[in-house]
Design a protein around this motif. Sequence first.
Motif, PDB file in Angstrom:
ATOM      1  N   GLN A  96       0.875  -1.176   0.000  1.00 29.01           N
ATOM      2  CA  GLN A  96       0.000   0.000   0.000  1.00 29.01           C
ATOM      3  C   GLN A  96       0.911   1.225   0.000  1.00 29.01           C
ATOM      4  OE1 GLN A  96      -3.036  -0.341  -0.573  1.00 29.01           O
ATOM      5  NE2 GLN A  96      -3.267  -2.521  -0.145  1.00 29.01           N
ATOM      6  N   PHE A  97       0.571   2.204  -0.798  1.00 35.31           N
ATOM      7  CA  PHE A  97       1.542   3.267  -1.083  1.00 35.31           C
ATOM      8  C   PHE A  97       1.727   4.234   0.077  1.00 35.31           C
ATOM      9  CE2 PHE A  97      -1.708   2.492  -4.418  1.00 35.31           C
ATOM     10  CZ  PHE A  97      -1.077   1.425  -5.011  1.00 35.31           C
ATOM     11  N   ASN A  98       0.692   4.371   0.912  1.00 31.03           N
ATOM     12  CA  ASN A  98       0.789   5.237   2.092  1.00 31.03           C
ATOM     13  C   ASN A  98       1.210   6.678   1.778  1.00 31.03           C
ATOM     14  OD1 ASN A  98       0.244   2.895   3.574  1.00 31.03           O
ATOM     15  ND2 ASN A  98       2.407   2.439   3.842  1.00 31.03           N
ATOM     16  N   LEU A  99       0.766   7.202   0.652  1.00 25.81           N
ATOM     17  CA  LEU A  99       1.015   8.628   0.390  1.00 25.81           C
ATOM     18  C   LEU A  99       0.052   9.449   1.259  1.00 25.81           C
ATOM     19  CD1 LEU A  99       1.301   8.563  -3.508  1.00 25.81           C
ATOM     20  CD2 LEU A  99       3.177   8.733  -1.856  1.00 25.81           C
ATOM     21  N   PHE A 100       0.463  10.668   1.591  1.00 29.19           N
ATOM     22  CA  PHE A 100      -0.428  11.528   2.373  1.00 29.19           C
ATOM     23  C   PHE A 100      -1.455  12.148   1.432  1.00 29.19           C
ATOM     24  CE2 PHE A 100       3.619  11.414   4.670  1.00 29.19           C
ATOM     25  CZ  PHE A 100       3.164  10.872   5.865  1.00 29.19           C
ATOM     26  N   PRO A 101      -2.754  11.845   1.654  1.00 25.23           N
ATOM     27  CA  PRO A 101      -3.768  12.235   0.686  1.00 25.23           C
ATOM     28  C   PRO A 101      -4.006  13.739   0.611  1.00 25.23           C
ATOM     29  CG  PRO A 101      -4.791  11.205   2.611  1.00 25.23           C
ATOM     30  CD  PRO A 101      -3.303  11.058   2.780  1.00 25.23           C
ATOM     31  N   GLY A 150      -2.865   3.692  -9.592  1.00 26.27           N
ATOM     32  CA  GLY A 150      -2.093   2.921  -8.614  1.00 26.27           C
ATOM     33  C   GLY A 150      -0.619   2.844  -8.978  1.00 26.27           C
ATOM     34  N   GLY A 151      -0.339   2.638 -10.254  1.00 29.54           N
ATOM     35  CA  GLY A 151       1.056   2.543 -10.694  1.00 29.54           C
ATOM     36  C   GLY A 151       1.793   3.855 -10.480  1.00 29.54           C
ATOM     37  N   GLN A 152       1.094   4.960 -10.784  1.00 27.05           N
ATOM     38  CA  GLN A 152       1.701   6.281 -10.566  1.00 27.05           C
ATOM     39  C   GLN A 152       1.949   6.521  -9.079  1.00 27.05           C
ATOM     40  OE1 GLN A 152      -1.287   8.592 -12.606  1.00 27.05           O
ATOM     41  NE2 GLN A 152      -0.121   8.613 -14.532  1.00 27.05           N
ATOM     42  N   ILE A 156       5.484   7.291  -7.214  1.00 25.16           N
ATOM     43  CA  ILE A 156       5.681   8.451  -6.332  1.00 25.16           C
ATOM     44  C   ILE A 156       6.198   7.989  -4.963  1.00 25.16           C
ATOM     45  CG2 ILE A 156       4.555  10.380  -5.136  1.00 25.16           C
ATOM     46  CD1 ILE A 156       4.633  10.767  -8.189  1.00 25.16           C
ATOM     47  N   ALA A 157       5.651   6.876  -4.473  1.00 25.32           N
ATOM     48  CA  ALA A 157       6.111   6.360  -3.176  1.00 25.32           C
ATOM     49  C   ALA A 157       7.596   5.995  -3.251  1.00 25.32           C
ATOM     50  CB  ALA A 157       5.276   5.146  -2.759  1.00 25.32           C
ATOM     51  N   ILE A 158       8.013   5.455  -4.363  1.00 22.38           N
ATOM     52  CA  ILE A 158       9.439   5.139  -4.551  1.00 22.38           C
ATOM     53  C   ILE A 158      10.259   6.429  -4.579  1.00 22.38           C
ATOM     54  CG2 ILE A 158      11.135   4.163  -6.160  1.00 22.38           C
ATOM     55  CD1 ILE A 158       8.927   2.056  -6.924  1.00 22.38           C
TER      56      ILE A 158
END
Length: 251
Positions: A96-101, A150-152, A156-158
């Motif tokens: 799960q990418f866990n980006l801050f929404p 999702g791929g994007q 971004i998480a990377i």
Amino acid sequence: MSDNQNFNNNVLIEVKDLHKAFGDHEVLKGINTTISKGEVVAIIGPSGCGKSTFLRSLNMLEVPTSGSVLFEGVDITDKSVDINKTRQKIGMVFQQFNLFPNMTVKENIMLAPVKLQIMGSEDAEAKAEELLARIGLADKAEMYPDQLSGGQKQRIAIARSLAMNPDVMLFDEPTSALDPEMVGEVLSLMKDLAKSGMTMVVVTHEMGFAREVASRVVFINDGTIQEENAPEAFFADPKNPRLKDFLSKVL
Ligand code: ADP
Ligand code: MG
């Protein structure tokens, strides 16, 4: 540089007799391995065998029951070590990418270096822009995570992890939550990262990636490393019967 006389310059992580139990359930039963700079290690094994627990033990997100983890020559299981300093050198990417929404893409990438006072906001912004260009998402800088695929989001998480200039990147099934058509773009970025010389430890079900990109494949089963080898030999000539059985199901 470590002041440890025995410190081998090429070794990044050394895991010695690592055990981890959750209550009565012993998940890791003595893991021994060494990860050198520039290596790309793929970790495979059946569901529930302890792959995530092992990966999380490398930065003390799971505290081992016994054994040690040396990072750049320092035993990070030692309670007197400032684990937050070490974690700054270890990037981690989850399923799960866990980006801050509530933050834009660029703000997500800038957050850690600025908050931890590793960079001023101008440098962090320049770094974020450079990383976005590198991953082909420069035009998404001002967007919010829920405007991305999702791929994007995973790319971004990377990039967000890379903003800290880590010495190693840990990936825990980074493509498992993605729709199939988005797996390729994330693997392709990981492949580029590997080519750039980044040390990587990747828990994955993507056998194609393991075969093509990994320098070493590690099979964990029943709490120990049961086989490890360069990919060609690993897949062509597996020795352990459990590995043979596992490969017959996933290949
Ligand atoms: P894998 O990633 O290989 O699928 P995990 O490392 O996630 O396996 O889990 C290994 C075993 O440890 C599983 O049986 C899981 O239920 C158990 N486990 C993992 N984390 C915890 C926890 N925090 N508390 C209790 N049991 C856990
Ligand atoms: Mg897991």
